[in-house]
Design an enzyme around this catalytic site. Structure first.
Site, PDB file in Angstrom:
ATOM      1  N   TYR A 293     -44.949 -76.364 107.375  1.00 46.46           N
ATOM      2  CA  TYR A 293     -44.826 -75.235 108.304  1.00 46.46           C
ATOM      3  C   TYR A 293     -43.802 -75.559 109.393  1.00 46.46           C
ATOM      4  O   TYR A 293     -43.693 -76.698 109.840  1.00 46.46           O
ATOM      5  CB  TYR A 293     -46.192 -74.952 108.953  1.00 46.46           C
ATOM      6  CG  TYR A 293     -46.144 -73.805 109.927  1.00 46.46           C
ATOM      7  CD1 TYR A 293     -45.994 -72.494 109.471  1.00 46.46           C
ATOM      8  CD2 TYR A 293     -46.226 -74.018 111.297  1.00 46.46           C
ATOM      9  CE1 TYR A 293     -45.941 -71.438 110.357  1.00 46.46           C
ATOM     10  CE2 TYR A 293     -46.178 -72.961 112.198  1.00 46.46           C
ATOM     11  CZ  TYR A 293     -46.023 -71.677 111.709  1.00 46.46           C
ATOM     12  OH  TYR A 293     -45.970 -70.632 112.587  1.00 46.46           O
TER      13      TYR A 293
ATOM     14  N   ASP B  16     -43.362 -80.377 117.377  1.00 43.90           N
ATOM     15  CA  ASP B  16     -44.622 -79.620 117.358  1.00 43.90           C
ATOM     16  C   ASP B  16     -45.485 -80.110 116.202  1.00 43.90           C
ATOM     17  O   ASP B  16     -45.064 -80.076 115.037  1.00 43.90           O
ATOM     18  CB  ASP B  16     -44.288 -78.131 117.177  1.00 43.90           C
ATOM     19  CG  ASP B  16     -45.481 -77.215 117.427  1.00 43.90           C
ATOM     20  OD1 ASP B  16     -46.623 -77.709 117.444  1.00 43.90           O
ATOM     21  OD2 ASP B  16     -45.258 -75.996 117.597  1.00 43.90           O
TER      22      ASP B  16
ATOM     23  N   HIS C 231     -48.541 -78.780 115.557  1.00 43.71           N
ATOM     24  CA  HIS C 231     -49.338 -77.641 115.081  1.00 43.71           C
ATOM     25  C   HIS C 231     -50.815 -77.971 114.864  1.00 43.71           C
ATOM     26  O   HIS C 231     -51.411 -77.562 113.866  1.00 43.71           O
ATOM     27  CB  HIS C 231     -48.723 -77.059 113.799  1.00 43.71           C
ATOM     28  CG  HIS C 231     -47.418 -76.380 114.052  1.00 43.71           C
ATOM     29  ND1 HIS C 231     -46.213 -76.834 113.556  1.00 43.71           N
ATOM     30  CD2 HIS C 231     -47.109 -75.296 114.785  1.00 43.71           C
ATOM     31  CE1 HIS C 231     -45.238 -76.037 113.962  1.00 43.71           C
ATOM     32  NE2 HIS C 231     -45.742 -75.109 114.720  1.00 43.71           N
TER      33      HIS C 231
ATOM     34  N   GLU D  22     -46.181 -81.689 120.898  1.00 46.86           N
ATOM     35  CA  GLU D  22     -46.905 -80.454 121.206  1.00 46.86           C
ATOM     36  C   GLU D  22     -48.081 -80.268 120.266  1.00 46.86           C
ATOM     37  O   GLU D  22     -47.971 -80.567 119.078  1.00 46.86           O
ATOM     38  CB  GLU D  22     -45.900 -79.308 121.060  1.00 46.86           C
ATOM     39  CG  GLU D  22     -46.477 -77.926 121.099  1.00 46.86           C
ATOM     40  CD  GLU D  22     -45.416 -76.885 120.726  1.00 46.86           C
ATOM     41  OE1 GLU D  22     -44.204 -77.162 120.865  1.00 46.86           O
ATOM     42  OE2 GLU D  22     -45.808 -75.806 120.276  1.00 46.86           O
TER      43      GLU D  22
ATOM     44  N   GLU E  80     -39.631 -72.383 125.692  1.00 51.63           N
ATOM     45  CA  GLU E  80     -39.285 -72.286 124.271  1.00 51.63           C
ATOM     46  C   GLU E  80     -38.529 -70.979 124.016  1.00 51.63           C
ATOM     47  O   GLU E  80     -38.871 -69.937 124.565  1.00 51.63           O
ATOM     48  CB  GLU E  80     -40.565 -72.294 123.419  1.00 51.63           C
ATOM     49  CG  GLU E  80     -40.304 -72.163 121.929  1.00 51.63           C
ATOM     50  CD  GLU E  80     -41.602 -72.163 121.110  1.00 51.63           C
ATOM     51  OE1 GLU E  80     -42.672 -71.910 121.680  1.00 51.63           O
ATOM     52  OE2 GLU E  80     -41.509 -72.421 119.901  1.00 51.63           O
TER      53      GLU E  80
ATOM     54  N   TRP F 195     -55.395 -75.843 111.980  1.00 45.66           N
ATOM     55  CA  TRP F 195     -54.074 -75.429 112.429  1.00 45.66           C
ATOM     56  C   TRP F 195     -53.699 -76.347 113.535  1.00 45.66           C
ATOM     57  O   TRP F 195     -54.439 -76.542 114.454  1.00 45.66           O
ATOM     58  CB  TRP F 195     -54.114 -74.001 112.965  1.00 45.66           C
ATOM     59  CG  TRP F 195     -53.410 -73.106 112.053  1.00 45.66           C
ATOM     60  CD1 TRP F 195     -53.965 -72.166 111.239  1.00 45.66           C
ATOM     61  CD2 TRP F 195     -52.000 -73.056 111.853  1.00 45.66           C
ATOM     62  NE1 TRP F 195     -52.977 -71.541 110.550  1.00 45.66           N
ATOM     63  CE2 TRP F 195     -51.753 -72.075 110.907  1.00 45.66           C
ATOM     64  CE3 TRP F 195     -50.894 -73.776 112.380  1.00 45.66           C
ATOM     65  CZ2 TRP F 195     -50.479 -71.755 110.450  1.00 45.66           C
ATOM     66  CZ3 TRP F 195     -49.643 -73.474 111.939  1.00 45.66           C
ATOM     67  CH2 TRP F 195     -49.433 -72.463 110.985  1.00 45.66           C
TER      68      TRP F 195
HETATM   69  C1  CS2 Z   1     -45.182 -72.581 117.113  1.00 46.82           C
HETATM   70  C2  CS2 Z   1     -45.248 -71.179 116.614  1.00 46.82           C
HETATM   71  O1  CS2 Z   1     -43.361 -71.948 118.405  1.00 46.82           O
HETATM   72  C3  CS2 Z   1     -44.295 -72.726 118.301  1.00 46.82           C
HETATM   73  O2  CS2 Z   1     -44.493 -73.626 119.074  1.00 46.82           O
HETATM   74  O3  CS2 Z   1     -46.363 -73.220 117.272  1.00 46.82           O
HETATM   75  O4  CS2 Z   1     -44.462 -71.104 115.492  1.00 46.82           O
HETATM   76  C4  CS2 Z   1     -46.600 -70.669 116.223  1.00 46.82           C
HETATM   77  O5  CS2 Z   1     -47.006 -71.269 115.053  1.00 46.82           O
HETATM   78  C5  CS2 Z   1     -46.536 -69.195 116.097  1.00 46.82           C
HETATM   79  O6  CS2 Z   1     -46.069 -68.647 117.293  1.00 46.82           O
HETATM   80  C6  CS2 Z   1     -47.883 -68.638 115.743  1.00 46.82           C
HETATM   81  O7  CS2 Z   1     -47.968 -67.328 116.037  1.00 46.82           O
HETATM   82 MG    MG Z   2     -46.272 -74.596 118.849  1.00 48.67          MG
END
Ligand code: CS2
Ligand code: MG
Length: 403
Positions: free
Chosen positions: A159, A211, A213, A237, A340, A403
């Site tokens: 992801y 990130d 996640h 993150e 971000e 997640w």
């Molecule tokens: C991510 C996002 O941008 C980020 O830091 O964690 O891609 C996240 O997965 C999505 O905004 C979920 O809606």
């Molecule tokens: Mg994120």
């Protein structure tokens, strides 16, 4: 200044966005971002069924009273759907206040504390070379901070990887989520080699972010942070599932790599322990998902008391209205850290016209009154909602994973 209209616009110009439009008796229109990725229609329904009818006849100038009415007045308070709906109302009312007074919202927040908002871009790739080439292209465009993700070689899919040039990563369309396989060991073994290559080839002259996640246990996160220390990360993150605030005590014992969390938080209570015990370095609550400018400003003030800086979520599923609202806050708070910015796919620009613009690693806000985003409703109607889901993760034995 009575509210006479409150309507919801759902559109999919590249991806799904939900917009609340509030109209006053004098004809002033304010917009708020009500997008909750993968749960768009829940917020749409919550607004239409339970919030919009309660707004009619209220004084649009009383942002604080309306916020408290919607939050304290609800028995079932909090949670992402409710707080995104309240956030949309709040931002639309700030938009109206700014337009009515003829000033950008950041002027109402005390004025600028900086010239522009430092953003980080999203670099990624199917392997290390592709990810580093992508990161280099951000640096060439003047970015001072880059988030770096790459596909884990041992997995079929990872992801957070862009699927093509000029694209952001999008949830797949369809009536159920794609299921991906996750392997923490493969991830922990791979990631230091990605960051080592980044520093070796691109140097230390920019901020490097990553990130996770929410996939790790606290001790795994401690190990990851420690293994990345030589590469002097700006942050890692969402190392662990965010609802367990106390988990960060354990991570902190094992690494000096800075920590960021909070993009899925809805209220100040979700960050109370993390901030009060200085367990994170950056708080990532976002204006649309945590009750709007009014509430996120309180979170940021609380964070300032403990030396925690801001680092708001700004993925592509936050609409240009939500990004603009975040920029007004970013520009004005004392403890700004970073913002971000993933950008928006075409044809989002047909629906949303923004006054913010990119220049030399910063987003700059103009002096347009209010939030500074126009919405073309005819264009929105050309792009109807498309069901999309974020993927889910299973371990190799079939267990569901976080997640
Ligand atoms: C991510 C996002 O941008 C980020 O830091 O964690 O891609 C996240 O997965 C999505 O905004 C979920 O809606
Ligand atoms: Mg994120």
């Amino acid at each position: 200044m009575k509210i006479v209209g409150a309507d919801v616009i759902v559109t999919c110009p590249g991806r799904n966005y939900v917009t609340l439009k509030i109209t006053t008796e004098d004809g002033v229109v304010g917009y708020g971002d009500a997008t909750l990725n993968g749960r768009e229609l829940s917020v749409d329904a919550y607004l239409r069924e339970h919030v919009c009818p309660l707004l009619i006849g209220r004084d649009a100038r009383r942002i604080n009273d309306i916020w408290q009415y919607l939050y304290r007045g609800a028995y079932w308070r909090g949670g992402p759907v409710t707080m995104t709906a309240i956030g949309a109302v709040d931002v639309a009312l700030w938009d109206i206040k700014g337009k009515a007074l003829g000033v950008p919202v950041y002027e109402l927040l005390g004025g600028q504390a900086r010239d522009g908002v430092t953003i980080y871009g999203h670099a990624s790739g199917a392997d290390i070379d592709e990810a580093l080439a992508d990161a280099a292209s951000f640096l060439e465009r003047g970015y001072r901070a880059v988030r770096l993700q790459a596909k884990i070689p041992a997995l079929d899919a990872t992801y957070g990887i862009r699927t093509g040039p000029g694209l952001t990563y999008e949830p797949a369309t369809g009536d159920r989520p794609v299921e991906e396989v996750w392997d923490t060991g493969a991830y922990l073994d791979f990631l230091p080699s990605l960051m080592a290559a980044a520093r070796e080839q691109l140097g230390y002259g920019f901020h490097l972010l990553h990130d996770c996640h929410h996939r790790l246990t606290p001790i795994e996160a401690g190990r990851l942070g420690e293994s990345l220390e030589p590469y002097r990360m700006f942050w890692i993150e969402d190392a662990t599932p965010a609802e367990d605030q106390a988990a960060f005590r354990l991570i902190r014992q094992h690494t000096v790599t800075p920590l960021a969390v909070g993009e899925i938080f809805s209220t100040i209570w979700d960050c109370q322990v993390l901030i009060g015990e200085r367990l994170v370095d950056y708080i990532r609550t976002s204006v649309p998902h945590a009750g709007g400018i009014s509430h996120v400003r309180r979170i940021f003030d609380h964070a300032d008391l403990y030396g925690v800086r801001t680092g708001s979520h700004g993925a592509g599923d936050i609409s240009p209205i939500g990004i603009a609202a975040a920029l007004h806050l970013d520009l004005s708070v004392p403890n700004f850290g970073i913002q971000e910015y993933m950008g928006h796919l075409d044809p989002a620009g047909e629906v949303f016209t923004t006054s913010y613009r990119y220049e030399d690693g910063l987003l700059l806000l103009g002096d347009e009154p209010g939030i500074g985003v126009q919405v073309d409703e005819a264009a929105a109607a050309r792009y109807p909602y498309i069901p999309r889901y974020l993927p889910v993760n299973r371990l190799r034995d079939g267990s569901m994973h976080d997640w």
